[in-house]
Enzyme design. Structure first.
Site, mmCIF file in Angstrom:
data_model
loop_
_atom_site.group_PDB
_atom_site.id
_atom_site.type_symbol
_atom_site.label_atom_id
_atom_site.label_comp_id
_atom_site.label_asym_id
_atom_site.label_seq_id
_atom_site.Cartn_x
_atom_site.Cartn_y
_atom_site.Cartn_z
ATOM 1 N N ASP A 71 21.342 46.998 54.132
ATOM 2 C CA ASP A 71 22.205 48.142 54.452
ATOM 3 C C ASP A 71 22.567 48.132 55.940
ATOM 4 O O ASP A 71 23.337 48.973 56.407
ATOM 5 C CB ASP A 71 21.590 49.477 54.001
ATOM 6 N N SER A 72 22.055 47.101 56.670
ATOM 7 C CA SER A 72 22.541 46.837 58.025
ATOM 8 C C SER A 72 24.028 46.503 57.993
ATOM 9 O O SER A 72 24.670 46.432 59.045
ATOM 10 C CB SER A 72 21.754 45.688 58.658
ATOM 11 N N ASP A 74 19.803 45.874 48.991
ATOM 12 C CA ASP A 74 19.071 46.910 49.729
ATOM 13 C C ASP A 74 19.510 48.275 49.202
ATOM 14 O O ASP A 74 20.703 48.602 49.243
ATOM 15 C CB ASP A 74 19.453 46.777 51.212
ATOM 16 N N LYS A 129 15.436 45.972 47.423
ATOM 17 C CA LYS A 129 14.483 46.357 48.464
ATOM 18 C C LYS A 129 14.638 47.845 48.702
ATOM 19 O O LYS A 129 15.760 48.358 48.636
ATOM 20 C CB LYS A 129 14.769 45.596 49.768
ATOM 21 N N GLU A 167 13.044 51.153 51.318
ATOM 22 C CA GLU A 167 12.239 51.509 52.493
ATOM 23 C C GLU A 167 11.232 52.600 52.167
ATOM 24 O O GLU A 167 11.588 53.594 51.525
ATOM 25 C CB GLU A 167 13.158 52.032 53.618
ATOM 26 N N GLU A 216 8.816 45.718 59.704
ATOM 27 C CA GLU A 216 9.825 45.770 60.768
ATOM 28 C C GLU A 216 9.294 46.470 62.014
ATOM 29 O O GLU A 216 8.786 47.595 61.941
ATOM 30 C CB GLU A 216 11.095 46.486 60.261
HETATM 31 O O1 KIV Z 1 19.212 46.137 56.312
HETATM 32 C C1 KIV Z 1 18.660 45.109 56.746
HETATM 33 O O2 KIV Z 1 19.303 44.152 57.211
HETATM 34 C C2 KIV Z 1 17.200 45.049 56.698
HETATM 35 C C3 KIV Z 1 16.514 43.887 57.351
HETATM 36 C C4 KIV Z 1 16.627 43.960 58.811
HETATM 37 C C5 KIV Z 1 15.125 43.726 56.899
HETATM 38 O O3 KIV Z 1 16.595 45.925 56.154
#
Ligand code: KIV
Length: 290
Positions: free
Chosen positions: A53-54, A92, A122, A124, A192
């Site tokens: 989600d970056s 994510d 994934k 969080e 992280e």
């Molecule tokens: O969103 C993302 O890119 C991440 C990574 C930095 C682990 O969660």
């Protein structure tokens, strides 16, 4: 567990990451958000790809990851999975896609596999709600990667993007959370922005692989955001990231040279131009002269 694909590359699965940990082989994860980077990573030696989600920061120009929607994530995950066959692509789960109810969380997790071809998701955090949701997602046959330490979706509670787990109490909590996530069934765990000593201890205690970002060298693997390693993120560079290229300069230079060539009449050249055949040119001129 790992079979060869058409180009002779070892095909990776989420289970093969566990074998890599047992064999002491380092795991390499990178983020991707589009088809072309997906194709480059497919032909590379990365073991797993995260559609993070970056995407909010590096692709959408947003200040944080909170506005990212399921539709945004599915769009980018689809673009990547169209290019990738050899390694698992992990989607994510964006903010509020896994916090409202367990049913909605399972449905959203399933959409990554059903509609976007991902190999897992994934999410969080390690709250009781997260742990219950993770168990239900896994019950539905969906592999889950955990993520603790600096969890950017919670930056409002964490007070920014600083290193987590620096006090003894906070470090103990990270260790306990990592163990709970393993117990809930995650196949690996992103750590992280935490002190290396804490990441090392978690890595030693867990059977599942840890993948660090700003968590020292003793994690079982490392992940970085692709734009950071390529030098596309401009002046912003997280202290834990390393630049392997300066694509921002390369792109600026290419754009500058294109502007110059167009303005000086040097683009397009003869071999970049198509022409009518002599006969068609004669006939065309006759027609328009009438
Ligand atoms: O969103 C993302 O890119 C991440 C990574 C930095 C682990 O969660």
């Amino acid at each position: 567990m790992s079979t060869q694909n058409a180009s002779g590359r070892q095909r990776r699965s989420v289970q093969s990451l566990l074998s890599m940990k047992k064999a002491g082989e380092k795991i390499v994860m990178l983020t991707a958000y589009d088809y072309q980077i997906g194709s480059i990573l497919e032909a590379s030696e990365v073991d797993i790809i995260l559609v993070g989600d970056s995407v909010a920061n590096v692709f959408m120009g947003l200040r944080d990851t909170l506005p990212v929607t399921m539709e945004n994530m599915l769009y980018h995950t689809r673009a990547v999975t169209r290019a990738v066959r050899s390694v698992p692509v992990i989607g994510d789960m964006p903010f509020l896609s896994f916090q409202v109810s367990i049913d909605e969380t399972v449905r959203n997790a399933g959409r990554f596999l059903k509609e976007a071809g991902a190999g897992g998701v994934k999410l969080e955090g390690a709250s009781d709600f997260c742990l219950a949701a993770i168990r239900r997602i896994i019950d539905a046959g969906i592999p889950v990667m955990g993520h603790i330490g600096l969890t950017p979706q919670s930056h409002n509670i964490l007070g920014g993007y600083k290193v987590q787990g620096k006090t003894v109490k906070a470090a103990q909590k990270l260790l306990a959370d990592a163990e709970k996530l393993q117990e809930a069934g995650v196949f690996s765990l992103v750590l992280e922005n935490i002190p290396a000593e804490v990441a090392t201890e978690i890595t030693k205690r867990l059977k599942i692989p840890t993948i660090g970002i700003g968590a020292g060298s003793e994690c079982d693997g490392q992940v970085l955001v692709i734009n950071d390693i390529l030098g596309l993120s401009g002046d912003f560079k997280p202290p834990f990231a390393r630049r392997y290229a300066d694509l921002k300069s390369t792109i600026s230079d290419a754009v500058g040279r294109f502007c110059g060539d167009v303005r000086e009449g040097k683009f397009p050249a003869e071999d970049e131009t198509s022409h009518l055949s002599e006969k068609n040119l004669r006939d065309f001129k006759k027609k328009i002269e009438k």
